[in-house]
Design a protein around this motif. Structure first.
Motif, short mmCIF file in Angstrom:
data_model
loop_
_atom_site.label_atom_id
_atom_site.label_comp_id
_atom_site.label_asym_id
_atom_site.label_seq_id
_atom_site.Cartn_x
_atom_site.Cartn_y
_atom_site.Cartn_z
N ALA A 28 -25.08 -37.57 17.48
CA ALA A 28 -25.63 -36.22 17.61
C ALA A 28 -24.54 -35.18 17.37
O ALA A 28 -24.76 -34.16 16.72
CB ALA A 28 -26.26 -36.03 18.99
N ILE A 29 -23.35 -35.46 17.93
CA ILE A 29 -22.23 -34.54 17.76
C ILE A 29 -21.83 -34.48 16.29
O ILE A 29 -21.60 -33.40 15.73
CB ILE A 29 -21.01 -34.98 18.61
CG1 ILE A 29 -21.35 -34.90 20.10
CG2 ILE A 29 -19.79 -34.14 18.29
CD1 ILE A 29 -20.32 -35.51 21.01
N LEU A 30 -21.74 -35.64 15.65
CA LEU A 30 -21.37 -35.70 14.23
C LEU A 30 -22.38 -34.97 13.36
O LEU A 30 -22.02 -34.20 12.47
CB LEU A 30 -21.24 -37.16 13.78
CG LEU A 30 -20.84 -37.37 12.32
CD1 LEU A 30 -19.46 -36.79 12.04
CD2 LEU A 30 -20.85 -38.86 11.96
N THR A 31 -23.66 -35.18 13.65
CA THR A 31 -24.71 -34.52 12.88
C THR A 31 -24.59 -33.00 12.99
O THR A 31 -24.70 -32.28 11.99
CB THR A 31 -26.11 -34.96 13.35
OG1 THR A 31 -26.17 -36.37 13.30
CG2 THR A 31 -27.20 -34.37 12.47
N ARG A 32 -24.37 -32.51 14.21
CA ARG A 32 -24.24 -31.07 14.41
C ARG A 32 -23.02 -30.55 13.66
O ARG A 32 -23.05 -29.47 13.06
CB ARG A 32 -24.07 -30.73 15.90
CG ARG A 32 -25.31 -30.92 16.73
CD ARG A 32 -26.45 -30.08 16.30
NE ARG A 32 -26.15 -28.66 16.40
CZ ARG A 32 -27.06 -27.71 16.50
NH1 ARG A 32 -28.34 -28.04 16.48
NH2 ARG A 32 -26.73 -26.45 16.58
N LEU A 33 -21.92 -31.33 13.73
CA LEU A 33 -20.69 -30.91 13.05
C LEU A 33 -20.93 -30.80 11.55
O LEU A 33 -20.57 -29.81 10.91
CB LEU A 33 -19.56 -31.91 13.32
CG LEU A 33 -18.27 -31.66 12.52
CD1 LEU A 33 -17.60 -30.36 12.95
CD2 LEU A 33 -17.28 -32.82 12.67
N LEU A 34 -21.58 -31.82 10.97
CA LEU A 34 -21.85 -31.82 9.53
C LEU A 34 -22.76 -30.65 9.15
O LEU A 34 -22.56 -30.03 8.10
CB LEU A 34 -22.48 -33.16 9.11
CG LEU A 34 -21.57 -34.39 9.22
CD1 LEU A 34 -22.31 -35.65 8.82
CD2 LEU A 34 -20.33 -34.22 8.36
N ASP A 35 -23.72 -30.35 10.01
CA ASP A 35 -24.61 -29.20 9.77
C ASP A 35 -23.83 -27.90 9.76
O ASP A 35 -23.95 -27.07 8.85
CB ASP A 35 -25.66 -29.09 10.88
CG ASP A 35 -26.95 -29.77 10.49
OD1 ASP A 35 -27.76 -30.05 11.38
OD2 ASP A 35 -27.13 -30.05 9.28
N ASP A 36 -23.02 -27.72 10.82
CA ASP A 36 -22.21 -26.50 10.94
C ASP A 36 -21.27 -26.37 9.74
O ASP A 36 -21.07 -25.29 9.19
CB ASP A 36 -21.36 -26.52 12.23
CG ASP A 36 -22.22 -26.41 13.48
OD1 ASP A 36 -21.68 -26.62 14.59
OD2 ASP A 36 -23.42 -26.10 13.36
N PRO B 47 -31.54 -37.45 -0.90
CA PRO B 47 -30.12 -37.11 -0.75
C PRO B 47 -29.79 -35.70 -1.22
O PRO B 47 -28.89 -35.07 -0.71
CB PRO B 47 -29.39 -38.15 -1.62
CG PRO B 47 -30.42 -38.70 -2.53
CD PRO B 47 -31.73 -38.58 -1.84
N MET B 48 -30.57 -35.19 -2.20
CA MET B 48 -30.29 -33.86 -2.73
C MET B 48 -30.43 -32.79 -1.64
O MET B 48 -29.76 -31.80 -1.64
CB MET B 48 -31.25 -33.53 -3.89
CG MET B 48 -31.05 -34.40 -5.11
SD MET B 48 -29.35 -34.38 -5.70
CE MET B 48 -29.29 -32.79 -6.49
N ASN B 49 -31.33 -33.07 -0.70
CA ASN B 49 -31.57 -32.14 0.40
C ASN B 49 -30.36 -32.01 1.31
O ASN B 49 -30.09 -30.96 1.86
CB ASN B 49 -32.75 -32.65 1.22
CG ASN B 49 -33.82 -31.58 1.35
OD1 ASN B 49 -33.72 -30.51 0.77
ND2 ASN B 49 -34.85 -31.88 2.11
N GLN B 50 -29.69 -33.14 1.51
CA GLN B 50 -28.58 -33.20 2.44
C GLN B 50 -27.30 -32.59 1.88
O GLN B 50 -26.41 -32.24 2.61
CB GLN B 50 -28.28 -34.68 2.78
CG GLN B 50 -29.46 -35.44 3.30
CD GLN B 50 -29.45 -35.47 4.80
OE1 GLN B 50 -28.40 -35.35 5.40
NE2 GLN B 50 -30.61 -35.63 5.39
N MET B 51 -27.24 -32.50 0.56
CA MET B 51 -26.00 -32.04 -0.08
C MET B 51 -25.97 -30.53 -0.14
O MET B 51 -26.92 -29.91 -0.61
CB MET B 51 -25.94 -32.58 -1.51
CG MET B 51 -25.24 -33.89 -1.61
SD MET B 51 -24.68 -34.26 -3.27
CE MET B 51 -26.00 -33.79 -4.30
N SER B 52 -24.86 -29.95 0.29
CA SER B 52 -24.73 -28.51 0.14
C SER B 52 -24.37 -28.22 -1.32
O SER B 52 -23.86 -29.09 -2.03
CB SER B 52 -23.63 -27.99 1.07
OG SER B 52 -22.37 -28.48 0.65
N GLN B 53 -24.62 -26.99 -1.73
CA GLN B 53 -24.27 -26.55 -3.09
C GLN B 53 -22.78 -26.74 -3.34
O GLN B 53 -22.37 -27.16 -4.43
CB GLN B 53 -24.60 -25.06 -3.23
CG GLN B 53 -26.05 -24.78 -3.47
CD GLN B 53 -26.26 -24.18 -4.86
OE1 GLN B 53 -25.56 -23.25 -5.24
NE2 GLN B 53 -27.17 -24.73 -5.61
#
Lengths: 175, 162
Positions: A28-36, B47-53
């Motif tokens: 959960a922490i990793l996912t939030r970090l990747l999102d941020d 996967p395209m969704n997960q990738m940032s520009q």
């Protein structure tokens, strides 16, 4: 230039994810970090945020009294991209205008060669505008060019960098 | 400072934030990002969704501008260039642009010609007394044409066997 750097960020894990323990909490922490990380895009001092490579350390979580969320201090390593003044690098032409050319270098799209920094090249208008020099060398959309960086600037509004580059000099120009 | 040293100041004006940074060549970044892309493809449906520009554009760029594709070759490039006591930044510009002649190498990375002692003095002057220059500036030292020629030859051998 791509750089590998270590950063320390605070990651907020909302209350709903906190039923999880151990590995699930780490995830959960990793996912939030990747999102941020993906959302942040770029900052002035560090450059563009490209990708997280390793999670180095997760500190103790601090509870937010109001939301019940936990704030975790996280040390991680990542790849960033910065355009450095004086650097020589290569890019792809993606826009040709009468007064100059825009290159794409890494994630930066606003890398600009003014026609003042393209000695010997003349603008040729048309459906596929280009610049041509007296030796017949052509620079058009899709061309690969090697340039040197004169200056760069961070655009706060766009979270983006702009750079001024030149192709005047030995071994610079179309590749 | 001599005029030449002043001119070289531009090449060495590296800001604070890079004190802790290590430089990566395009080919190294390409291996890392391609691996990440594969991971994304396995994990997510789209996967395209997960990738940032930023990720996508960077991946495209490093794939295009990598002179070496084979992981062993990439490792060898770093290993070979590391033998020449170059600063991190110098190493990566050379590994990215792969100059073919000594003239080209010096044109791409003028700082490899700067004498190591004056380089240190230059840095101290720019940053103020008492500041430790970052590793990746002082590790570089002056190289004569012969040394640069040898380095370029070693590099070109990797390309032949890639």
């Amino acid at each position: 230039m791509f750089l590998k750097t270590q950063l320390s960020w605070n990651v907020l894990v909302p209350a709903e994810n906190l039923d999880a323990e151990g590995l699930m909490l780490q995830r959960a922490i990793l996912t939030r970090l990747l999102d941020d990380f993906a959302t942040k895009k770029a900052v002035k001092d560090i450059g563009y945020f490209i990708a997280v490579t390793t999670l180095d350390r997760v500190g103790k979580g601090l509870i937010s009294q109001q939301s019940g969320a936990l704030l975790f201090p996280v040390d991680f390593s990542c790849i960033t991209f910065k355009i450095l003044p004086g650097e020589t690098l290569e890019g792809v032409v993606h826009k040709v205008l009468k007064h100059g050319i825009f290159l794409r270098c890494g994630p930066a799209e606003k890398v600009y060669i003014s026609h003042h920094k393209m000695a010997g090249y003349e603008y040729v208008p048309g459906e596929n505008p280009c610049f041509v020099n007296d030796k017949g060398l052509k620079i058009e959309n899709g061309s690969l060019v090697r340039v040197t960086v004169i200056a760069e600037r961070y655009d706060e509004a766009e979270k983006d960098f702009r750079a001024l580059v030149s192709l005047e000099g030995d071994f610079l120009g179309p590749v | 400072m001599s005029a030449e040293e002043e001119e070289n100041a531009a090449e060495l004006k590296i800001p604070d934030e890079f004190l802790k940074a290590k430089c990566l060549m395009n080919c190294e970044v390409s291996l890392i990002l391609e691996h990440k892309y594969e991971q994304l493809q396995q994990m997510a449906d789209d996967p395209m969704n997960q990738m940032s520009q930023v990720f996508e554009k960077s991946l495209q760029y490093v794939k295009r501008f990598s002179r070496y594709k084979n992981p062993d070759a990439v490792r060898q490039v770093r290993e070979i260039l590391s033998r020449y006591q170059l600063a991190e930044f110098e190493l990566c510009v050379l590994g990215n642009l792969c100059p073919e002649t000594v003239e080209e190498a010096i044109a791409m990375v003028p700082s490899i010609k700067v004498h190591s002692l004056s380089r240190l003095q230059l840095f101290m002057f720019l940053r103020g007394k008492g500041n430790e220059p970052p590793d990746f500036i002082t590790r570089g030292r002056a190289h004569d044409d012969e040394a640069i020629e040898k380095m370029l030859n070693d590099l070109s051998l990797i390309k032949k066997f890639e």
